[in-house]
Every structure is written in structure tokens, then in C-alpha cells.
Scaffold this motif. Structure first.
Motif, PDB file in Angstrom:
ATOM      1  N   PRO A 179       0.840  -1.191   0.000  1.00 14.52           N
ATOM      2  CA  PRO A 179       0.000   0.000   0.000  1.00 14.52           C
ATOM      3  C   PRO A 179       0.884   1.253   0.000  1.00 14.52           C
ATOM      4  N   VAL A 180       0.386   2.336  -0.559  1.00 13.50           N
ATOM      5  CA  VAL A 180       1.197   3.555  -0.683  1.00 13.50           C
ATOM      6  C   VAL A 180       1.719   4.016   0.678  1.00 13.50           C
ATOM      7  N   GLU A 181       0.856   3.950   1.691  1.00  5.96           N
ATOM      8  CA  GLU A 181       1.275   4.417   3.021  1.00  5.96           C
ATOM      9  C   GLU A 181       2.473   3.606   3.514  1.00  5.96           C
ATOM     10  N   ALA A 182       2.440   2.284   3.290  1.00  8.79           N
ATOM     11  CA  ALA A 182       3.549   1.429   3.741  1.00  8.79           C
ATOM     12  C   ALA A 182       4.805   1.700   2.926  1.00  8.79           C
ATOM     13  N   ALA A 183       4.633   1.906   1.622  1.00 10.38           N
ATOM     14  CA  ALA A 183       5.795   2.151   0.759  1.00 10.38           C
ATOM     15  C   ALA A 183       6.464   3.483   1.104  1.00 10.38           C
ATOM     16  N   LEU A 184       5.684   4.441   1.567  1.00  6.55           N
ATOM     17  CA  LEU A 184       6.227   5.775   1.872  1.00  6.55           C
ATOM     18  C   LEU A 184       6.593   5.954   3.338  1.00  6.55           C
ATOM     19  N   ARG A 185       6.405   4.909   4.126  1.00  2.00           N
ATOM     20  CA  ARG A 185       6.617   5.048   5.562  1.00  2.00           C
ATOM     21  C   ARG A 185       8.015   5.535   5.905  1.00  2.00           C
ATOM     22  N   ASN A 186       9.014   5.106   5.128  1.00  2.86           N
ATOM     23  CA  ASN A 186      10.400   5.483   5.424  1.00  2.86           C
ATOM     24  C   ASN A 186      10.864   6.720   4.654  1.00  2.86           C
ATOM     25  N   ALA A 187       9.991   7.344   3.901  1.00  4.41           N
ATOM     26  CA  ALA A 187      10.413   8.525   3.133  1.00  4.41           C
ATOM     27  C   ALA A 187      10.744   9.665   4.077  1.00  4.41           C
ATOM     28  N   PRO A 188      11.878  10.365   3.841  1.00  4.68           N
ATOM     29  CA  PRO A 188      12.279  11.441   4.746  1.00  4.68           C
ATOM     30  C   PRO A 188      11.347  12.650   4.696  1.00  4.68           C
ATOM     31  N   ALA A 189      10.691  12.881   3.556  1.00  3.77           N
ATOM     32  CA  ALA A 189       9.743  13.999   3.454  1.00  3.77           C
ATOM     33  C   ALA A 189       8.703  13.634   2.409  1.00  3.77           C
ATOM     34  N   GLN A 190       7.426  13.813   2.751  1.00  3.35           N
ATOM     35  CA  GLN A 190       6.392  13.445   1.782  1.00  3.35           C
ATOM     36  C   GLN A 190       5.200  14.382   1.904  1.00  3.35           C
ATOM     37  N   ARG A 191       4.432  14.475   0.801  1.00  2.00           N
ATOM     38  CA  ARG A 191       3.226  15.281   0.774  1.00  2.00           C
ATOM     39  C   ARG A 191       2.305  14.710  -0.292  1.00  2.00           C
ATOM     40  N   ASP A 192       1.058  14.534  -0.005  1.00  5.12           N
ATOM     41  CA  ASP A 192       0.053  14.041  -0.965  1.00  5.12           C
ATOM     42  C   ASP A 192       0.500  12.745  -1.658  1.00  5.12           C
ATOM     43  N   HIS A 193       1.038  11.771  -0.877  1.00  2.00           N
ATOM     44  CA  HIS A 193       1.477  10.496  -1.436  1.00  2.00           C
ATOM     45  C   HIS A 193       2.635  10.641  -2.426  1.00  2.00           C
ATOM     46  N   LEU A 194       3.410  11.719  -2.267  1.00  2.33           N
ATOM     47  CA  LEU A 194       4.587  11.929  -3.112  1.00  2.33           C
ATOM     48  C   LEU A 194       5.781  12.215  -2.205  1.00  2.33           C
ATOM     49  N   ILE A 195       6.991  11.872  -2.692  1.00  7.92           N
ATOM     50  CA  ILE A 195       8.213  12.179  -1.941  1.00  7.92           C
ATOM     51  C   ILE A 195       8.664  13.585  -2.306  1.00  7.92           C
ATOM     52  N   VAL A 196       8.917  14.407  -1.291  1.00 11.01           N
ATOM     53  CA  VAL A 196       9.360  15.784  -1.515  1.00 11.01           C
ATOM     54  C   VAL A 196      10.876  15.793  -1.700  1.00 11.01           C
ATOM     55  N   VAL A 197      11.355  16.439  -2.771  1.00 11.41           N
ATOM     56  CA  VAL A 197      12.797  16.548  -3.033  1.00 11.41           C
ATOM     57  C   VAL A 197      13.125  17.995  -3.370  1.00 11.41           C
ATOM     58  N   PRO A 198      14.420  18.375  -3.282  1.00 10.54           N
ATOM     59  CA  PRO A 198      14.797  19.742  -3.686  1.00 10.54           C
ATOM     60  C   PRO A 198      14.499  19.963  -5.165  1.00 10.54           C
ATOM     61  N   LYS A 199      14.277  21.207  -5.516  1.00  7.79           N
ATOM     62  CA  LYS A 199      14.010  21.559  -6.902  1.00  7.79           C
ATOM     63  C   LYS A 199      15.199  21.156  -7.778  1.00  7.79           C
ATOM     64  N   VAL A 200      14.954  20.442  -8.891  1.00  7.96           N
ATOM     65  CA  VAL A 200      16.053  20.022  -9.765  1.00  7.96           C
ATOM     66  C   VAL A 200      16.076  20.817 -11.066  1.00  7.96           C
ATOM     67  N   VAL A 201      14.995  21.529 -11.388  1.00  9.95           N
ATOM     68  CA  VAL A 201      14.974  22.364 -12.601  1.00  9.95           C
ATOM     69  C   VAL A 201      14.600  23.784 -12.196  1.00  9.95           C
ATOM     70  N   GLU A 202      15.454  24.732 -12.590  1.00  7.72           N
ATOM     71  CA  GLU A 202      15.150  26.139 -12.248  1.00  7.72           C
ATOM     72  C   GLU A 202      14.052  26.688 -13.154  1.00  7.72           C
TER      73      GLU A 202
END
Lengths: 96, 487
Positions: free
Chosen positions: A73-96
Motif C-alpha cells: 500500500p502507498v502508506e507502507a511504501a512511503l513510511r520510510n520517506a524522509p519527506a512526503q506530501r500528498d502520497h509523493l516524496i518531496v525533493v529539492p528543486k532540480v529544474v530552475e
């Protein structure tokens, strides 16, 4: 391989995506220089015509049935993500 | 001391549980109490869940009461090296990188042991990402050897060996990439089995070097190793390197294979650097087998001197690739100091990994990099072919090889600070991984100072039945395995 090994630590650390402190640079240069010096003796082995071994018991072309199976399930797959929002992993901006 | 429940074997406890002399709950409570008594001095565990263990023990007792006991492992407390996933439990690989990671699923070996009714008791300390030979590379501090708390338990599965030897588990699992089950077993005076590459699934094992890694049991006796292997072995579609081998009843085969065997003594394994007390103990084991009617002959593994270099090229290359996944994005440690995406990878890895892991990632990246691949990695893979052929040539004349497991007994904590000196601890064990062979370490004596010594027996591929029978023959003639440390 016959000449003295030269390890460009800056370059290799960049390839490995590893930030090193100045102290680590100095220490690893010395230690890995010793290890590489030891490894140099492999140049003495005659490997003419010898096939490389990737696995001791090569198992090739392992196929699975193409059938859908329940995954995490998405919740289980994301349980260890360091930062998440709306079932997505939050990462630094890669394209300006 | 050996009368204590927590020092008994799986086989002995299986009989007591079957006869209802002891319940799984009583046994688990005894192991928990023993762990509490010794863990402060030992530091063998990274995490423990007493309530969960007691719940599993209660379930085992309920199964038995209902006539549904699942065999010799039902109700037996088993500890797992902290590189093997148990759903819902922490999995750290002894690294800051995974300090807060919780396994989303079970490893296949975990699922198999659960199906056999084992009680999971704790996740055991090891060198970070299983890289080391002393358990001093753990981010959470070293484990001590129960025979001498000032000494290392070996590694990388040092917690697995120390907890077992101290009575804080009845059996444990380790993983072995270059000797990481056998060497700590030797240094702690227990049995350690590294199965043939492909016999036991690695699904759910934190990957170090995928062409070398293998999961295996640490136990008090050879019979226990056979019981554990019977539960662990078998083809797994979730591990594409899993080999579809026939799995015999290893425990039953112990009694069906009386020998005698033809044993090879690799002359290259008895050279400089071998501790004289270790050598003397191994030579007494040779005399024992000779007296049992076995034939012993010297054999040569001419590429032995190249094993260490070949191993450190291949293992670090594979590690650098496997550990690329720890980038601070999807799971694991994420740096809060990063300026941009690439800096996030660099800083997260810098903060999350310890020194030995960094060294190996750098070495592995280097030997795979443009301009060096052919000279290092490809050449090492070719030498690996020659090393493997050495073993297969020897098996034309002999059934198994007999060697020391470790050149030295347990050394002092902090004694070997130089990486190369520590790498040399593995010289008798790494050839087995490069060739993909099964091997077992069994206790074969003690030094004058009271430190355990291990005998290594190396078998033919997928011939664990003969290998364990050979080890069992030695064990029946000795009582080293009945000695317990005074902690």
C-alpha cells in the motif's frame, strides 16, 4: 596497472556522490594507497584466454509469470520517506 | 551452567517442548532474562522487542496445545543479524543511514522461519552494511566477545555469534560475503554455516556484494545447523539468483552418511601469519579424522595468494553499486544542510555512512571507473575464474577441504586500526565466497588463554549434506561445543 596507482580522490568522490572532509581525504588517500599497492600484485597473474566470472553459478534468463500481484500500500511504501506530501516524496528543486 | 535452558541446543529443546517439559513461553522468558543479565556487557543487540517475542511464544504454545506444532523450530528463540528484514521491525544494517528505517516486508528467510514457528528475538549488531571483520564498524558501538569482554567477537556477524555464545539466543542468522558467518563463529566458539551461493534466498537481505552474499545459520551444534538449513534452503522466485537445487532432509542425512571421507589440506592455508595455537588445534583435528579412517592428502590452491585482492576489487565494486541507492531521497538519512539535489546526495551519504563504508564505496567506484575497469574489475573477475577452478580441481581428488577458519583467535578491541590488517583476517574464508562454495566453522579447541578456535570444512557445491555429516563426525568425538563462557 603496472605503474604506481594514482587515485584522484576528488574525482572518485564526485563520481560516488560522497562529500569528504579534508581529514577524510588525507586519511583515505593514505589507506587506499596501501590497499591499491597490495592489489597491484594481480597484474602478475596470466589471465590470457580466461573468461570472467560474474557469479559462481550462472543462472540466466530467469522469467516470471506476467501476472499482477498485490504490492505494498502507498502508506507502507512511503513510511520510510524522509519527506512526503500528498502520497509523493518531496525533493529539492532540480529544474530552475 | 550448560544445564540452563538458554544454553541448550535446538534439538534438545525441541524434545523438551514436544514432551511439554518446557513451554515456549518459559524458554523465551529464560532467554529474555539471560539477555537482560548479559547485554549491558555484551552489546550484541541493536534492537529488541520483548512483548512481541512473548506474543510469538504464546502463539507457539497455543499451536502445540492444539496439536498443530510445526516441527523442531516451533517456539525456539532465533536472533537475526540486523541486515535481514522483519516486517514492522527496525532494520539498521548498523548504520546511521538506516537508523530510523522500519522494514515494510519480511525477508524470505524471515517468512520461512515464521512458517517453521520460530520466535524472533532481536536484531543483532554487525559491522556497518556487513563490512568488517570485528563488529567495530557498527555505528552503534562494538560488540564484545563473551569469552573475553576486552576482545572482538569477529565480524561482520559479531552480534549473531556473541549473543548465541552468551545464551542470549538459541540460534541466530548471519550473512557471509567474505567470512562474516564463519569467522565470528570461530572467534566465539559456535558453529557457523555459509551455504552454497544460491541455496538460501537473499530477498530482504540488505545487499553488500550481490555475487558473494549468502545468509546462513549460527548454532550451538552441527545438528542444529542442519535443522536451520532445512528451514532456510529452497528456491525463491523473489531472488533471481536463487538456485533450483534439490533440498534433502539435512538432519536425517547426518546419520545416513558415516564416511569415511577423503580430505584435502590446502598447503597455501598453513603459511606465514597462522597463529601456532590455531595451527596445533587444526592439526589435532586432522589426526582425529585420520583415526576415523579418513584419508588426508595435501592439495594446492595455487591462486590463494590472489584471493584477498580479487575479493576487495569485486566486493567493493558491487558495494559501490548497491549502496548508490542510499541517496537521501526515498528512505534513509536525509541531510538538512543540502543546497540542491546533487548536494543532497553528497551530504546525506557523508552524514549517513561511516568511514569503512566510505572507503569501500570509493575503492569500488575507482575500480569501476573509466580507464581502470579493465585493469582492476575485469581482471579480478578473470582471476576469480582461476580461483574457482583451483577448488573444483581439488574436488577431483577429495570430498572436502580442511583449514583453519581464522588465522588468529579473537583480538583486542581497537587492536587492528589499519584497514589492510583487518582485511587479512579473512584470508582463509574469502576464497569460498569467490568460488560460491559451502563451508562450516566448528569449534576445535581453545588457546591457553581460553579463547575459542575454529576449524573450517569446505564442501562441494550444493553438497551441504556431506559437509554437515563430516562436521558432525568431528563434533561427536569432542566436547568443545559444550563449553560455555562465564559471563
Amino acid at each position: 596497472m603496472s605503474s604506481a596507482p594514482h587515485l584522484d580522490l576528488d574525482h572518485v568522490a564526485k563520481l560516488a556522490r560522497l562529500a569528504l572532509t579534508a581529514a577524510e581525504q588525507a586519511e583515505f588517500s593514505r589507506q587506499l594507497g596501501e590497499v591499491l599497492h597490495h592489489i597491484e600484485q594481480l597484474a602478475k597473474v596470466d589471465v590470457t584466454g580466461v573468461e570472467p566470472t560474474a557469479h559462481a553459478f550462472p543462472v540466466v534468463n530467469v522469467w516470471g509469470e506476467d501476472v499482477a500481484r498485490p504490492g505494498l500500500p502507498v502508506e507502507a511504501a512511503l513510511r520510510n520517506a524522509p519527506a512526503q506530501r500528498d502520497h509523493l516524496i518531496v525533493v529539492p528543486k532540480v529544474v530552475e | 551452567m550448560a544445564d540452563e535452558l538458554f544454553f541448550k541446543s535446538i534439538a534438545e529443546l525441541g524434545d523438551l517442548l514436544a514432551a511439554r517439559t518446557v513451554s515456549a513461553t518459559e524458554l523465551t522468558r529464560a532467554v529474555l532474562a539471560r539477555t537482560q543479565a548479559v547485554e549491558g556487557r555484551l552489546h550484541a543487540f541493536n534492537s529488541r522487542d520483548e512483548a512481541e517475542a512473548l506474543a510469538q511464544a504464546g502463539a507457539s504454545d497455543a499451536r502445540r496445545a492444539a496439536g498443530q506444532a510445526r516441527g523442531p523450530l516451533d517456539g525456539i528463540p532465533v536472533g537475526l543479524k540486523d541486515v535481514i528484514a522483519v516486517a514492522g521491525q527496525p532494520l539498521t544494517a548498523s548504520s546511521r543511514m538506516l537508523a530510523n528505517f522500519v522494514s515494510p516486508y519480511d525477508a524470505t528467510v524471515t517468512a520461512r522461519l515464521k512458517a517453521a514457528g520460530a520466535v524472533f528475538w532481536g536484531r543483532l549488531n554487525c559491522d556497518e552494511f556487513a563490512m568488517g571483520s570485528s563488529t567495530e564498524n557498527s555505528a552503534f558501538g562494538p560488540t564484545s566477545n563473551p569469552w573475553d569482554l576486552t576482545r572482538v567477537p569477529g565480524g561482520s556477524s559479531g552480534g549473531s555469534a556473541a549473543a548465541l555464545a552468551a545464551g542470549a539466543a538459541i540460534a541466530t542468522l548471519g550473512s557471509d560475503t567474505g567470512g562474516s558467518i564463519r569467522q565470528p563463529a570461530a572467534l566465539c566458539g559456535v558453529v557457523g554455516l555459509k551455504p552454497t551461493y544460491g541455496l538460501v534466498s537473499r530477498y530482504g537481505l540488505v545487499a553488500f556484494a550481490s555475487s558473494l552474499d549468502q545468509i546462513g545459520p549460527l548454532t550451538r551444534t552441527v545438528e542444529d545447523a542442519a535443522i536451520m538449513l532445512g528451514a532456510l534452503a529452497g528456491h525463491d522466485p523473489l531472488d533471481s539468483t536463487s538456485f533450483p537445487a534439490d533440498i534433502p532432509d539435512y538432519r536425517a542425512e547426518l546419520k545416513r552418511r558415516p564416511g569415511p571421507w577423503r580430505l584435502g589440506i590446502p598447503k597455501e592455508y598453513f603459511g606465514a601469519g597462522l597463529d601456532p595455537e590455531v595451527q596445533a588445534a587444526v592439526e589435532r583435528a586432522m589426526d582425529f579424522y585420520r583415526a576415523q579412517g579418513c584419508t588426508l592428502q595435501e592439495v594446492s590452491l595455487p591462486h590463494t595468494q590472489y584471493c584477498l585482492d580479487t575479493y576487495y576489487i569485486i566486493a567493493t565494486a558491487e558495494a559501490s553499486s548497491n549502496l548508490a541507492r542510499y541517496d537521501g531521497v526515498r528512505y534513509g538519512h536525509r541531510s538538512t544542510a543540502a543546497k540542491d539535489a546533487v548536494d543532497l546526495y553528497r551530504q546525506s551519504r557523508a552524514e549517513g555512512f561511516g568511514a569503512e563504508v566510505k572507503r569501500r564505496i570509493i575503492l569500488g567506484t575507482y575500480v569501476l571507473s573509466s580507464g581502470y575497469y579493465d585493469a582492476y574489475y575485469l581482471r579480478a573477475q578473470k582471476v576469480r575464474t582461476l580461483i574457482r577452478q583451483d577448488f573444483l580441481n581439488a574436488y577431483r581428488e577429495v570430498d572436502a577441504l580442511l583449514t583453519p577458519t581464522s588465522p588468529v583467535p579473537a583480538f583486542k578491541l581497537g587492536e587492528k586500526s589499519d584497514p589492510l590488517a583487518l582485511y587479512l583476517c579473512d584470508i582463509y574464508t574469502i576464497g569460498v565466497n569467490l568460488a560460491g562454495l559451502p563451508a562450516v566453522s566448528v569449534p576445535c579447541g581453545f588457546t591457553a588463554g581460553g579463547l575459542p578456535i575454529g576449524l573450517q570444512l569446505i564442501g562441494r557445491p550444493f553438497d551441504e549434506a556431506n559437509l554437515l555429516a563430516l562436521a558432525g563426525a568431528y563434533e561427536r568425538g569432542h566436547d568443545w561445543h559444550r563449553r560455555t563462557p562465564s559471563l
